[in-house]
Write a protein that holds these residues in place. Sequence first.
Motif, PDB file in Angstrom:
ATOM      1  N   LEU A 137       2.511  -7.153   4.928  1.00 43.29           N
ATOM      2  CA  LEU A 137       2.657  -7.041   3.478  1.00 43.29           C
ATOM      3  C   LEU A 137       2.280  -8.340   2.775  1.00 43.29           C
ATOM      4  CD1 LEU A 137       5.920  -4.949   3.219  1.00 43.29           C
ATOM      5  CD2 LEU A 137       3.597  -4.225   2.687  1.00 43.29           C
ATOM      6  N   MET A 142      11.661  -9.946   1.713  1.00 38.29           N
ATOM      7  CA  MET A 142      10.929  -8.834   1.095  1.00 38.29           C
ATOM      8  C   MET A 142      10.538  -9.217  -0.333  1.00 38.29           C
ATOM      9  SD  MET A 142      12.116  -4.914   0.405  1.00 38.29           S
ATOM     10  CE  MET A 142      13.386  -5.297  -0.782  1.00 38.29           C
ATOM     11  N   CYS A 165       7.736 -11.735  -0.318  1.00 39.64           N
ATOM     12  CA  CYS A 165       6.422 -11.131  -0.077  1.00 39.64           C
ATOM     13  C   CYS A 165       5.935 -10.353  -1.302  1.00 39.64           C
ATOM     14  CB  CYS A 165       6.472 -10.175   1.116  1.00 39.64           C
ATOM     15  SG  CYS A 165       6.777 -11.002   2.682  1.00 39.64           S
ATOM     16  N   PHE A 166       6.868  -9.710  -1.986  1.00 36.44           N
ATOM     17  CA  PHE A 166       6.511  -8.818  -3.089  1.00 36.44           C
ATOM     18  C   PHE A 166       6.224  -9.582  -4.377  1.00 36.44           C
ATOM     19  CE2 PHE A 166       8.128  -5.941  -6.557  1.00 36.44           C
ATOM     20  CZ  PHE A 166       7.026  -5.117  -6.564  1.00 36.44           C
ATOM     21  N   TYR A 226       2.933   0.870   7.905  1.00 35.67           N
ATOM     22  CA  TYR A 226       2.507   0.859   6.501  1.00 35.67           C
ATOM     23  C   TYR A 226       1.800   2.165   6.135  1.00 35.67           C
ATOM     24  CZ  TYR A 226       0.371  -1.197   2.267  1.00 35.67           C
ATOM     25  OH  TYR A 226      -0.017  -1.470   0.985  1.00 35.67           O
TER      26      TYR A 226
END
Lengths: 251, 290
Positions: free
Chosen positions: B45, B165, B168-169, B220
Amino acid sequence: MNYQSFRIDAENICVDYNGKVALYDANLRLKPGQICGLVGMNGAGKTTFFNALTGFVNISKGKIRINGESVRSAQKDQTIAYVPQNEGIDSQFPISVWDVVMMGRYGSMNIFRSPRESDVQAVKDAIERVDLTDHLSIPIGNLSGGQRKRTFLARAIAQRASILLLDEPFSGVDIRTEKLISELFIQFKNEGKTILLSTHDMIHVREFCDLVLLINKTVVAYGETSEVFTPENITTTFGGISPDFLFGPES
Amino acid sequence: MELFSSLTLYSFITDPLTHDFMRKALLISSLVAAVCGFLSSYLTLKGWALMGDAVSHSVMPGVVVAYALGLPFSLGAFIFGVGSVALIGFIKQKSRVKEDTVIGLVFTGFFALGIVLVSKIKSNIDLHSILFGSPLGISLSDVKQTIFISLLVVILLSIFRKDLMLYCFDPRHAKTVGINVFFLHYLLLTCLSLAAVVGLQSVGIILVVAMLITPGATAYLLTDKFDNMTVISVLSAIISSLIGIYVSFWFDLETGGSIVLAQTFIFLFAFLFAPRYGIFKLKKLFAGYK
């Protein structure tokens, strides 16, 4: 005037990336309940300005005070919320509307980021305010541009920040979302929030920005929209291009 | 042919379990797969596949030096893994060379250094097992190291699961709400180095990057939920390891290569038949027959 009465007080700030100047000698002072439009060309330093205010980049000169405190303590206090451009996020990231909005609460949660009852309620309320209650578990990749924009707006609402920074809030959204965001801005203003938004749409600036900040690497003009948002200033901001060309002859 | 006629599915699975080295290999490879699979979700990601490749190749000289000095190989590998990341960051900042070029340049340099060192240092280093892994010949001290490092990585990733998370986002939002992005960046890089260290025992330095990216890429394609992605990634990594080891046992194939091939086949299957994102979109296909 006492500096503490300003929500945002940026004084002569400069930002450079490895020696390349992106913004210099920029000033901005905003009080509670004010909406300010940030207008400039691509590469004029709008995003850099936002990055400096959120502390995402360091300023090389100048001073930023948020409610009279440093940017660092503003981060800790959840004072500033940033609503990114749709292009600035990975729409294919496997995450739902609920999870994105919950991220607005992370800063006030424990280290495991386990939501308390109050966090769940804040997220529910925020999602309701942007009218996405029917889309709670939808992955953001399956949303329209407008719905995605509203999701990130809900994240800012859930954060309960008193300062909202919005990067192009009206670009690529449908009429319904545009209307909803406009209504929310009026509500935010009445709640005493301070809003700084960048936009390419001059109509929006005239419609609800009390103040306007025209930038081109530095401040070209700043003040009440009625006084500062003149064809001459706009032309200077956009490097000599006439406003007629930009917004049509009627403006 | 005799092999097949006498072989039932049951004995196919249970016979190898009578060997001590096979039980150890299955256990360690599953653990390594779980760690790499867990991390894989974040790397795919974040778009750090090339970084994974770089770190895993760069540990080579560290392994050689550690063996030569009689130190735990994981220590040497970790130092060179982190060192490569630091060097990549430094060169990128101080020169005009583009990032992917810098990454390629640094890791091949480290890798070459490792190969030269192996040829020069007279010791009982088995180049083949470093390059291609040797889960069937793993020593007891290596087992202990692997279990320790694996647990460490799993604990770190579990504690900072949601923060990573978010990092990464949307790192900008993380920073805005007062989360230490600098710490998360180096935490992820540290976990990457540690995962590469344990992963190379299973499949070797050359293929360890597959352990770090293929399970995440497969997951994914199969889900739109981050938590499910992690679970699928870990499961597909473990299943691939088990398949790889059994197949290599029965057909006398290179173990590391078999594990990675199993991963690749699972990815291809997802690529073709994933319900929503596969090229044949099974969901739609079935819907058409209703």
